[in-house]
Design a protein around this motif. Structure first.
Motif, PDB file in Angstrom:
ATOM      1  N   UNK A  83       0.831  -1.209   0.000  1.00 57.74           N
ATOM      2  CA  UNK A  83       0.000   0.000   0.000  1.00 57.74           C
ATOM      3  C   UNK A  83       0.862   1.255   0.000  1.00 57.74           C
ATOM      4  N   UNK A  84       1.967   1.241   0.772  1.00 58.58           N
ATOM      5  CA  UNK A  84       2.873   2.399   0.791  1.00 58.58           C
ATOM      6  C   UNK A  84       3.573   2.578  -0.561  1.00 58.58           C
ATOM      7  N   UNK A  85       3.891   1.489  -1.221  1.00 65.05           N
ATOM      8  CA  UNK A  85       4.496   1.574  -2.554  1.00 65.05           C
ATOM      9  C   UNK A  85       3.524   2.252  -3.521  1.00 65.05           C
ATOM     10  N   UNK A  86       2.255   1.834  -3.479  1.00 64.54           N
ATOM     11  CA  UNK A  86       1.237   2.427  -4.349  1.00 64.54           C
ATOM     12  C   UNK A  86       1.063   3.909  -4.041  1.00 64.54           C
ATOM     13  N   UNK A  87       1.075   4.268  -2.759  1.00 63.48           N
ATOM     14  CA  UNK A  87       0.899   5.667  -2.365  1.00 63.48           C
ATOM     15  C   UNK A  87       2.079   6.537  -2.797  1.00 63.48           C
ATOM     16  N   UNK A  88       3.288   5.990  -2.795  1.00 64.19           N
ATOM     17  CA  UNK A  88       4.437   6.766  -3.283  1.00 64.19           C
ATOM     18  C   UNK A  88       4.319   7.040  -4.774  1.00 64.19           C
ATOM     19  N   UNK A  89       3.824   6.057  -5.517  1.00 65.54           N
ATOM     20  CA  UNK A  89       3.586   6.268  -6.950  1.00 65.54           C
ATOM     21  C   UNK A  89       2.525   7.351  -7.145  1.00 65.54           C
ATOM     22  N   UNK A  90       1.473   7.302  -6.309  1.00 67.11           N
ATOM     23  CA  UNK A  90       0.431   8.331  -6.374  1.00 67.11           C
ATOM     24  C   UNK A  90       1.005   9.710  -6.059  1.00 67.11           C
ATOM     25  N   UNK A  91       1.901   9.796  -5.064  1.00 68.82           N
ATOM     26  CA  UNK A  91       2.548  11.064  -4.724  1.00 68.82           C
ATOM     27  C   UNK A  91       3.363  11.605  -5.903  1.00 68.82           C
ATOM     28  N   UNK A  92       4.068  10.721  -6.580  1.00 69.09           N
ATOM     29  CA  UNK A  92       4.894  11.143  -7.725  1.00 69.09           C
ATOM     30  C   UNK A  92       4.024  11.745  -8.826  1.00 69.09           C
ATOM     31  N   UNK A  93       2.837  11.149  -9.038  1.00 68.15           N
ATOM     32  CA  UNK A  93       1.944  11.611 -10.096  1.00 68.15           C
ATOM     33  C   UNK A  93       1.120  12.818  -9.674  1.00 68.15           C
ATOM     34  N   UNK A 106      -3.564   8.923   4.087  1.00 64.97           N
ATOM     35  CA  UNK A 106      -3.454   7.479   3.840  1.00 64.97           C
ATOM     36  C   UNK A 106      -2.042   6.981   4.152  1.00 64.97           C
ATOM     37  N   UNK A 107      -1.038   7.796   3.843  1.00 67.87           N
ATOM     38  CA  UNK A 107       0.342   7.446   4.173  1.00 67.87           C
ATOM     39  C   UNK A 107       0.503   7.318   5.689  1.00 67.87           C
ATOM     40  N   UNK A 108      -0.134   8.222   6.438  1.00 65.20           N
ATOM     41  CA  UNK A 108      -0.101   8.119   7.896  1.00 65.20           C
ATOM     42  C   UNK A 108      -0.721   6.814   8.372  1.00 65.20           C
ATOM     43  N   UNK A 109      -1.855   6.444   7.790  1.00 70.97           N
ATOM     44  CA  UNK A 109      -2.550   5.211   8.175  1.00 70.97           C
ATOM     45  C   UNK A 109      -1.663   3.992   7.966  1.00 70.97           C
ATOM     46  N   UNK A 110      -1.083   3.867   6.781  1.00 67.91           N
ATOM     47  CA  UNK A 110      -0.277   2.679   6.496  1.00 67.91           C
ATOM     48  C   UNK A 110       1.113   2.752   7.125  1.00 67.91           C
ATOM     49  N   UNK A 161       9.388  15.650  -6.064  1.00 70.19           N
ATOM     50  CA  UNK A 161       9.213  14.341  -6.709  1.00 70.19           C
ATOM     51  C   UNK A 161      10.374  13.408  -6.404  1.00 70.19           C
ATOM     52  N   UNK A 162      11.599  13.957  -6.314  1.00 69.97           N
ATOM     53  CA  UNK A 162      12.772  13.110  -6.046  1.00 69.97           C
ATOM     54  C   UNK A 162      12.696  12.462  -4.657  1.00 69.97           C
ATOM     55  N   UNK A 163      12.113  13.165  -3.713  1.00 70.70           N
ATOM     56  CA  UNK A 163      11.949  12.583  -2.378  1.00 70.70           C
ATOM     57  C   UNK A 163      10.971  11.418  -2.403  1.00 70.70           C
ATOM     58  N   UNK A 164       9.905  11.556  -3.173  1.00 69.39           N
ATOM     59  CA  UNK A 164       8.941  10.462  -3.289  1.00 69.39           C
ATOM     60  C   UNK A 164       9.542   9.266  -4.033  1.00 69.39           C
ATOM     61  N   UNK A 165      10.400   9.547  -4.997  1.00 67.57           N
ATOM     62  CA  UNK A 165      11.070   8.463  -5.733  1.00 67.57           C
ATOM     63  C   UNK A 165      11.993   7.680  -4.793  1.00 67.57           C
ATOM     64  N   UNK A 166      12.741   8.396  -3.950  1.00 66.65           N
ATOM     65  CA  UNK A 166      13.623   7.729  -2.992  1.00 66.65           C
ATOM     66  C   UNK A 166      12.814   6.898  -1.991  1.00 66.65           C
ATOM     67  N   UNK A 167      11.698   7.468  -1.528  1.00 66.90           N
ATOM     68  CA  UNK A 167      10.831   6.719  -0.611  1.00 66.90           C
ATOM     69  C   UNK A 167      10.288   5.464  -1.290  1.00 66.90           C
ATOM     70  N   UNK A 168       9.919   5.573  -2.559  1.00 64.12           N
ATOM     71  CA  UNK A 168       9.424   4.421  -3.320  1.00 64.12           C
ATOM     72  C   UNK A 168      10.472   3.321  -3.396  1.00 64.12           C
ATOM     73  N   UNK A 169      11.714   3.685  -3.697  1.00 63.61           N
ATOM     74  CA  UNK A 169      12.803   2.701  -3.784  1.00 63.61           C
ATOM     75  C   UNK A 169      12.997   1.994  -2.446  1.00 63.61           C
ATOM     76  N   UNK A 170      12.940   2.764  -1.368  1.00 64.39           N
ATOM     77  CA  UNK A 170      13.129   2.178  -0.033  1.00 64.39           C
ATOM     78  C   UNK A 170      11.993   1.229   0.331  1.00 64.39           C
ATOM     79  N   UNK A 171      10.756   1.587  -0.011  1.00 61.96           N
ATOM     80  CA  UNK A 171       9.637   0.692   0.305  1.00 61.96           C
ATOM     81  C   UNK A 171       9.672  -0.582  -0.544  1.00 61.96           C
ATOM     82  N   UNK A 172      10.182  -0.480  -1.748  1.00 58.27           N
ATOM     83  CA  UNK A 172      10.363  -1.688  -2.563  1.00 58.27           C
ATOM     84  C   UNK A 172      11.403  -2.602  -1.907  1.00 58.27           C
TER      85      UNK A 172
END
Length: 398
Positions: A83-93, A106-110, A161-172
């Motif tokens: 769910x956090x991975x999906x939310x990071x993608x949503x943040x990027x877009x 939603x990020x707080x929830x998950x 956007x770069x911060x969300x990309x880094x967060x996405x990589x970490x959650x993966x």
């Protein structure tokens, strides 16, 4: 076929905790700045957004903790990370207004969901004492946040956007670790039918709720450090913002030194030491707020932060450790979720309470009120422990 291991590996649990807080630290520290400077929202609106994020964390922690005892924890934590991975993608877009605020909630929830699951998995470590485990979880969580907070400043000018990309990589990366290392048979699992019949002894339940409520009160005070103090230093005293940031650098370094030192001296495994840490830590934590009304330069705030951190690093990790000791295996997830939700509740209520006091009485009264709240938490916990601890049933797992 998925490889099934026996017992939770402390090393992989701490790595997961570090990555989770590292990734989350790329998201929330910049919220106020981004909403104010880029999305042109008022401070009042920002306060409500931060509160929604904190409430989301609290609800996510409570639900995750309850489901941990009834459902397959391996599936639960995977669901949270995906769910956090999906939310990071949503943040990027999408990161405009008001979509940003919705996704942040939603990020707080998950985020709370994953944190409670990691803490609950901490009760399944068999290689170390529970107090050692929760000390180390507190250390790795703070260490991850220090790293990400330090990186946010240099990276943010290149675009959020770069911060969300880094967060996405970490959650993966976190998902890969969870998938490989978190699948094992937990001890003494119960069916829903049996689960409903299991209850904590009366005194255990009273002490667990007293401890969690005490932690909420402490975090209401601590929230003033994280929010209102930055405005006081920068806008009222006209101190540069880097000095406020430096306070958190001191906080992170001290937490690392204190936690590693305590573990090296084996203090976290000493049963009597747990109560000394809780009560002495709370006293130190409260004393720091009495320094703040008389501080007008960086040195005074640095001294207050040092005392705060000593109190925080010794007392705060011991409360989930105490909850672990007072709960049986089949109920650990529920009550670890409760203790994981406590900081979020404090962060949600703290800024609103602090804002009202500042508006009516000013900053000095706020700091004295925070010290008084800490004293109330101290007395409440002390009376609860002295009265009830000897009547409790201890579920020492290690």
């Amino acid at each position: 076929m998925q490889h099934v291991i026996k017992g939770m590996s402390l090393r992989w649990l701490l790595i997961a905790s570090f990555i989770n807080s590292f990734a989350f630290g790329f998201i929330w520290p910049l919220t106020s700045v981004y909403l104010y400077n880029e999305l042109y929202q008022t401070l009042v609106t920002i306060g409500w957004v931060m509160m929604a994020n904190a409430v989301g964390q609290a609800i996510g922690s409570l639900i995750s903790g309850r489901l941990f005892d009834r459902f397959k924890p391996y599936m639960l934590i995977q669901f949270g990370v995906v769910s956090m991975i999906i939310l990071q993608i949503a943040f990027i877009i999408w990161h405009g207004w008001p979509v940003y605020a919705i996704i942040l909630t939603l990020v707080g929830f998950f985020g709370g969901w994953i944190t409670a699951a990691i803490n609950s998995y901490g009760t399944q470590v068999r290689s170390h004492d529970g107090r050692f485990v929760f000390n180390m979880l507190y250390f790795t969580s703070n260490f991850g946040m220090v790293f990400s907070t330090a990186l946010v400043g240099p990276i943010y000018p290149f675009g959020i956007t770069w911060l969300f990309i880094l967060a996405l990589i970490l959650y993966i990366a976190l998902f890969i670790i969870v998938h490989a290392k978190f699948n094992f048979t937990l001890d003494n699992r119960t069916t829903d039918k049996v689960f409903t019949k299991i209850k904590l002894p009366k005194w255990n339940l009273a002490l667990v709720y007293a401890s969690v409520l005490g932690l909420v009160v402490l975090w209401i005070s601590y929230a003033q450090w994280q929010g209102n103090l930055s405005v006081y230093m920068n806008s009222v005293l006209k101190l540069p913002l880097w000095q406020y940031s430096m306070l958190w650098t001191i906080n992170g370094i001290l937490i690392a030194v204190i936690q590693l030192g305590m573990n090296a001296l084996n203090l976290s495994s000493n049963h009597r030491s747990m109560f000394i840490q809780i009560f002495l830590g709370i006293v130190m934590f409260g004393l720091s707020f009495l320094i703040l009304p008389f501080s007008h330069h960086f040195g005074g705030f640095a001294l207050a932060m040092i005392i705060t951190t000593i109190g925080e690093a010794t007392a705060f990790p011991m409360i989930p450790a105490l909850v672990n000791e007072l709960t049986p295996v089949s109920l650990k997830g529920r009550y670890q979720g409760l203790s994981a939700a406590a900081p979020s509740v404090g962060r949600a209520v703290g800024p609103l309470v602090g804002g009202l006091i500042i508006q009516q009485q000013g900053y000095s009264i706020l700091f004295f009120a925070a010290a008084a709240l800490t004293f109330v938490a101290f007395i409440g916990l002390l009376v609860s422990m002295v009265t009830g601890y000897r009547h409790t049933v201890r579920y020492d797992e290690n």
